[in-house]
Design a protein around this motif. Structure first.
Motif, PDB file in Angstrom:
ATOM      1  N   ASP A  81     -16.029  31.898  64.492  1.00  0.00           N
ATOM      2  CA  ASP A  81     -17.122  31.068  63.972  1.00  0.00           C
ATOM      3  C   ASP A  81     -17.567  30.039  65.015  1.00  0.00           C
ATOM      4  O   ASP A  81     -18.764  29.774  65.168  1.00  0.00           O
ATOM      5  CB  ASP A  81     -16.692  30.355  62.693  1.00  0.00           C
ATOM      6  CG  ASP A  81     -16.615  31.297  61.491  1.00  0.00           C
ATOM      7  OD1 ASP A  81     -17.119  32.429  61.600  1.00  0.00           O
ATOM      8  OD2 ASP A  81     -16.057  30.892  60.451  1.00  0.00           O
ATOM      9  N   ARG A  82     -16.607  29.481  65.728  1.00  0.00           N
ATOM     10  CA  ARG A  82     -16.949  28.495  66.755  1.00  0.00           C
ATOM     11  C   ARG A  82     -17.734  29.150  67.896  1.00  0.00           C
ATOM     12  O   ARG A  82     -18.707  28.575  68.404  1.00  0.00           O
ATOM     13  CB  ARG A  82     -15.665  27.845  67.297  1.00  0.00           C
ATOM     14  CG  ARG A  82     -15.882  26.854  68.442  1.00  0.00           C
ATOM     15  CD  ARG A  82     -16.744  25.691  68.030  1.00  0.00           C
ATOM     16  NE  ARG A  82     -17.021  24.798  69.167  1.00  0.00           N
ATOM     17  CZ  ARG A  82     -18.177  24.194  69.342  1.00  0.00           C
ATOM     18  NH1 ARG A  82     -19.174  24.354  68.482  1.00  0.00           N
ATOM     19  NH2 ARG A  82     -18.352  23.398  70.381  1.00  0.00           N
ATOM     20  N   LEU A  83     -17.353  30.347  68.296  1.00  0.00           N
ATOM     21  CA  LEU A  83     -18.092  31.065  69.340  1.00  0.00           C
ATOM     22  C   LEU A  83     -19.528  31.338  68.906  1.00  0.00           C
ATOM     23  O   LEU A  83     -20.465  31.181  69.690  1.00  0.00           O
ATOM     24  CB  LEU A  83     -17.397  32.389  69.655  1.00  0.00           C
ATOM     25  CG  LEU A  83     -16.266  32.400  70.674  1.00  0.00           C
ATOM     26  CD1 LEU A  83     -15.777  33.826  70.872  1.00  0.00           C
ATOM     27  CD2 LEU A  83     -16.700  31.797  72.001  1.00  0.00           C
ATOM     28  N   VAL A  84     -19.695  31.755  67.655  1.00  0.00           N
ATOM     29  CA  VAL A  84     -21.040  32.044  67.146  1.00  0.00           C
ATOM     30  C   VAL A  84     -21.889  30.772  67.154  1.00  0.00           C
ATOM     31  O   VAL A  84     -23.062  30.795  67.559  1.00  0.00           O
ATOM     32  CB  VAL A  84     -20.969  32.647  65.730  1.00  0.00           C
ATOM     33  CG1 VAL A  84     -22.368  32.762  65.123  1.00  0.00           C
ATOM     34  CG2 VAL A  84     -20.303  34.019  65.757  1.00  0.00           C
ATOM     35  N   GLU A  85     -21.314  29.670  66.710  1.00  0.00           N
ATOM     36  CA  GLU A  85     -22.043  28.394  66.722  1.00  0.00           C
ATOM     37  C   GLU A  85     -22.499  28.030  68.129  1.00  0.00           C
ATOM     38  O   GLU A  85     -23.644  27.615  68.341  1.00  0.00           O
ATOM     39  CB  GLU A  85     -21.148  27.273  66.173  1.00  0.00           C
ATOM     40  CG  GLU A  85     -20.917  27.317  64.677  1.00  0.00           C
ATOM     41  CD  GLU A  85     -19.897  26.278  64.244  1.00  0.00           C
ATOM     42  OE1 GLU A  85     -19.596  25.355  65.025  1.00  0.00           O
ATOM     43  OE2 GLU A  85     -19.385  26.403  63.111  1.00  0.00           O
ATOM     44  N   ARG A  86     -21.603  28.181  69.083  1.00  0.00           N
ATOM     45  CA  ARG A  86     -21.941  27.841  70.463  1.00  0.00           C
ATOM     46  C   ARG A  86     -23.049  28.736  71.000  1.00  0.00           C
ATOM     47  O   ARG A  86     -23.965  28.263  71.675  1.00  0.00           O
ATOM     48  CB  ARG A  86     -20.698  27.963  71.345  1.00  0.00           C
ATOM     49  CG  ARG A  86     -19.652  26.887  71.129  1.00  0.00           C
ATOM     50  CD  ARG A  86     -18.505  27.062  72.107  1.00  0.00           C
ATOM     51  NE  ARG A  86     -18.978  26.975  73.482  1.00  0.00           N
ATOM     52  CZ  ARG A  86     -18.245  27.308  74.551  1.00  0.00           C
ATOM     53  NH1 ARG A  86     -17.004  27.760  74.391  1.00  0.00           N
ATOM     54  NH2 ARG A  86     -18.737  27.204  75.764  1.00  0.00           N
ATOM     55  N   LYS A  87     -22.976  30.017  70.707  1.00  0.00           N
ATOM     56  CA  LYS A  87     -23.996  30.937  71.237  1.00  0.00           C
ATOM     57  C   LYS A  87     -25.359  30.634  70.632  1.00  0.00           C
ATOM     58  O   LYS A  87     -26.375  30.608  71.326  1.00  0.00           O
ATOM     59  CB  LYS A  87     -23.598  32.388  70.962  1.00  0.00           C
ATOM     60  CG  LYS A  87     -24.421  33.377  71.783  1.00  0.00           C
ATOM     61  CD  LYS A  87     -23.836  34.755  71.730  1.00  0.00           C
ATOM     62  CE  LYS A  87     -24.407  35.656  72.821  1.00  0.00           C
ATOM     63  NZ  LYS A  87     -25.851  35.722  72.886  1.00  0.00           N
ATOM     64  N   ARG A  88     -25.394  30.378  69.339  1.00  0.00           N
ATOM     65  CA  ARG A  88     -26.671  30.079  68.692  1.00  0.00           C
ATOM     66  C   ARG A  88     -27.239  28.742  69.163  1.00  0.00           C
ATOM     67  O   ARG A  88     -28.447  28.543  69.162  1.00  0.00           O
ATOM     68  CB  ARG A  88     -26.489  30.071  67.174  1.00  0.00           C
ATOM     69  CG  ARG A  88     -26.331  31.479  66.595  1.00  0.00           C
ATOM     70  CD  ARG A  88     -26.095  31.465  65.125  1.00  0.00           C
ATOM     71  NE  ARG A  88     -26.023  32.829  64.590  1.00  0.00           N
ATOM     72  CZ  ARG A  88     -25.405  33.171  63.474  1.00  0.00           C
ATOM     73  NH1 ARG A  88     -24.794  32.239  62.751  1.00  0.00           N
ATOM     74  NH2 ARG A  88     -25.390  34.419  63.067  1.00  0.00           N
ATOM     75  N   ALA A  89     -26.353  27.828  69.550  1.00  0.00           N
ATOM     76  CA  ALA A  89     -26.806  26.528  70.043  1.00  0.00           C
ATOM     77  C   ALA A  89     -27.297  26.592  71.483  1.00  0.00           C
ATOM     78  O   ALA A  89     -27.838  25.621  72.013  1.00  0.00           O
ATOM     79  CB  ALA A  89     -25.683  25.505  69.928  1.00  0.00           C
ATOM     80  N   GLY A  90     -27.087  27.732  72.130  1.00  0.00           N
ATOM     81  CA  GLY A  90     -27.563  27.907  73.497  1.00  0.00           C
ATOM     82  C   GLY A  90     -26.591  27.442  74.555  1.00  0.00           C
ATOM     83  O   GLY A  90     -26.992  27.206  75.698  1.00  0.00           O
TER      84      GLY A  90
END
Length: 260
Positions: free
Chosen positions: A197-206
């Motif tokens: 979940d943390r990886l997904v958040e980071r990727k979506r945040a750019g």
């Protein structure tokens, strides 16, 4: 997105005019369809097309793909319907993914829906699991070994491994969206779920997400699952490769629908 969508539609119309084809179906196939594009992600447009009847009445083998050079964030290519149906008969995962993409640019004819309707008949758990396992192993070997790894490449191994899990659990083609795979297969509250979940958040945040220390819980999970599916895939069910007459009928009816 609306401006890009107009560009994509323009490109599809240009392809139809220059190649003398009709595009039956066009969709997004890359990270945008998976649900976690980067800010600079390309648009990976894939399509299925059909040529006039006379083109197929030939003793010669002809080129059955259309590819356009990548430019202006657009990566566009497609397959001839006859090629697509032959691959569909073999349970080709990329084609099956196209047909269930959440981002559809064009679907003007009935053929895509008719293929979806019979896809359970041709789906092969074994060949699709081997496809995703091969993808996961190749990306893992190239990007995720060593103390420092290319962190965004975790998605390119997690997604195919979760696809293998989905096939084993449900016996169907896995969804293209990464979130659906994670929600179904990775328990909430687990350490693995938290780091994903943390990886997904980071990727979506750019976030840049370049080389960083490896994430041990994900590496351990991936290594265990790759070893498991290396053994388990051999015992999975294969498709029978039938439905030839049904696919011939689909092909002929598509030609009539488009050109008559």
């Amino acid at each position: 997105m609306s401006d890009v969508r107009q560009q994509i539609e323009e490109q599809l119309r240009t392809i139809e005019k220059e190649e003398h084809v009709r595009i039956l179906y066009a969709c997004e196939s890359g990270s945008r369809a998976w649900g976690f594009p980067s800010r600079d992600s390309d648009y990976d447009v894939r399509f299925i097309y059909v040529r006039p009847v006379e083109w197929y009445l030939s003793i010669f083998e002809k080129r059955d793909v259309i590819e356009r050079p990548i430019s202006d964030m657009l990566d566009i290519n497609g397959w001839d319907l006859r090629k697509a149906l032959n691959l569909f008969r073999k349970s080709n995962p990329p084609l099956l993914e196209w047909l269930q993409s959440p981002i559809v640019y064009r679907e003007n004819y009935s053929i895509a829906e008719r293929i979806r309707d019979i896809s359970p008949l041709t789906f092969s758990p074994k060949s699709c699991t081997y496809h995703y396992l091969h993808m996961a192993k190749g990306n893992y070997r190239e990007y995720l070994q060593g103390d420092q790894v290319k962190i965004k490449k975790y998605f390119y191994v997690l997604r195919p491994i979760l696809a293998c899990e989905w096939i084993e659990k449900h016996g169907t083609m896995p969804p293209i969206e990464f979130d659906r795979l994670v929600d179904d297969l990775v328990p909430k509250g687990s350490e693995l779920r938290a780091v994903i979940d943390r990886l997904v958040e980071r990727k979506r945040a750019g976030d840049e997400m370049d080389y960083e220390p490896r994430i041990h819980p994900i590496n351990e999970f991936l290594e265990g699952k790759m070893a498991y599916y290396e053994r388990a895939a051999a015992g999975m069910q294969s498709a029978d490769g039938g439905q030839v007459e049904q696919l011939d009928d689909l092909f002929r009816s598509a030609l009539k629908e488009v050109w008559e």
